[in-house]
Design an enzyme around this catalytic site. Sequence first.
Site, PDB file in Angstrom:
ATOM      1  CD  GLU A 344      -2.959  -1.253   2.200  1.00 24.56           C
ATOM      2  OE1 GLU A 344      -4.137  -1.487   2.194  1.00 24.56           O
ATOM      3  OE2 GLU A 344      -2.321  -0.882   3.589  1.00 24.56           O
ATOM      4  CD1 TRP A 410      -0.893  -8.226   1.233  1.00 27.09           C
ATOM      5  CD2 TRP A 410      -2.746  -7.463   1.790  1.00 27.09           C
ATOM      6  NE1 TRP A 410      -1.165  -6.979   0.668  1.00 27.09           N
ATOM      7  CE2 TRP A 410      -2.286  -6.391   1.112  1.00 27.09           C
ATOM      8  CE3 TRP A 410      -4.295  -7.284   2.272  1.00 27.09           C
ATOM      9  CZ2 TRP A 410      -2.892  -5.194   0.794  1.00 27.09           C
ATOM     10  CZ3 TRP A 410      -4.863  -5.977   1.967  1.00 27.09           C
ATOM     11  CH2 TRP A 410      -4.024  -5.044   1.313  1.00 27.09           C
ATOM     12  CG  ASP A 437      -8.507  -7.167  10.616  1.00 29.73           C
ATOM     13  OD1 ASP A 437      -8.441  -8.165   9.885  1.00 29.73           O
ATOM     14  OD2 ASP A 437      -8.218  -6.212  10.211  1.00 29.73           O
TER      15      ASP A 437
END
Length: 561
Positions: A344, A410, A437
């Site tokens: 990112e 991921w 999460d």
Amino acid sequence: MIYQRINFSRVFLVICCLLASTGLFAQTARYAIMPRPAKLEERTGTFTLPKKASITIEKGDAGLRLVAGQLADQLAKATGQRPTVTVSSTPKRQGIHFAMDRNGSLAKEGYTLAVSPDRILVTASQPEGFFYGMQSLLQLMPVEVFSPKPITSVRWTVPCCQIDDQPRYSYRGLHLDVSRHFFPIEFIKKYIDLIALHKQNVFHWHLTDDQGWRIEIKKHPKLTELGSVRKQTMIGRYGDNKYDKTPYGGFYTQEQIRDVVRYAQERFVTVIPEIEMPGHAMALLAAYPELGSNPDKIVPVGTKWGVFEDVMFPRKETFRVLEDVLTEVMTLFPSQYIHIGGDECPKTQWRESRFCQELMRKEGLKDEHELQSYFIRHMDKFITSKGRRMIGWDEILEGGLSPNATVMSWRGTEGGVAAARQGHDAIMTPGGFCYLDHYQADPKTQPIAIGGFTTLEKSYGYEPTSDSLKAEQAKHILGVQGNLWSEYIISPEYAEYMVWPRAIALAEVGWTSKNRKDVEDFKKRLDVHKKRLDYMNVNYFGAPINGKFTYQMPTATADKK
């Protein structure tokens, strides 16, 4: 007459199925081992632990002595009587004996466990194997064996059986983000205890991000002086855009980190540090803005969640500081792998920078993705020169994969598959299966989470090795990891609520061959295993102690979103 015989056959078949189902439940309750062993043969009878129990080991190997001592310590806590530990090649009657594998048939983490009415025999070739054999042995005993204080009313028996076991994957990890929310050392150690209990062998420690720098670096003290504290923190859902207006910080000293690494090593858990670069860098840039787009720019430590435009620039000064950081990191963490993030990273500032554009022309880089690859390759070369290996999130594939990199996939499974096809190792941690999460039940009934929906069954059903890979390519899939990002995880109890029991499902994904997996059998074993977690005071989802803790619950307004 024929018709009646057919009906009778059907009734008989149903009865047999019911009996088989009942027998499976009984066996599952009796042999509730997590994760499920590669092979377990049930046998009649039980071993009864005598009051003056003994543990014998065949040689005085330090690792073997360590494991035997850990078993003795746990039995002492629960029973009130500590077994003696002695070196002997002869198993004692009514004793527990650790025997070395003499024919070389057992892998490093493999073991056999033979329980008879007369003795218990654990066989392995390495301390790791004995450690996992010990975990299975403890899970065969009454659940009270995990009690932190003596329970005198229990008859300490072990059901007879023969177990031949070893893991499917070499990498079986669990991640924790301590940047968004900081967790005390006591909790980190408990987290490692639970990793080890479930035969996982990696703790991935996410130590830096936009919202906080959590590791002491002596050569660059501003990283913790300025980068470890943010002026406030988001509260409630992201869209509410509300803050608590309270400074928040914390970091681990180098001595604390050494202590955690030693603690993990004693439980055969490798701690892999992650130092984020070149994105997720606001905490670093708050301390050293000259490593970013403008040395005069004031960059605050991040207070919101998400992705930010402020990133590191590929200057010599940046590389020098990062090399200083990683040099100190590598003195603290003996792990083979060093994780550098790489995910990112917005390219806007690079695109608008004269320096970056000139560097791209000089190096023959066609776009900013290749500039990121240039950045990652530099760090890979440095890490490799120190005898270590680099891991990065799957964005490091963009612009060309660095020669020695291992990819952590991921954003789905595609990154790991692509890396394996290129001959690179990969660790599978796709968000839809492995992100802890995410919500695990109806969001209206749950504490605030970042989003997503990942049930226990979904995590358990994950298959890390794609059928599309050829046999040689499949060898590059090292294993699987569960991840806990802590934007909304404000306390240790909150973390446990989100992690367990889904991480146990992922532990079985990493350990147990896919033809041995059975979700219904897993749930029955889990029903027993939860009682062990109760004794360990684990605040898992659905635990009796859930009600003692306060969570960030959805507001009426947020429920409508």
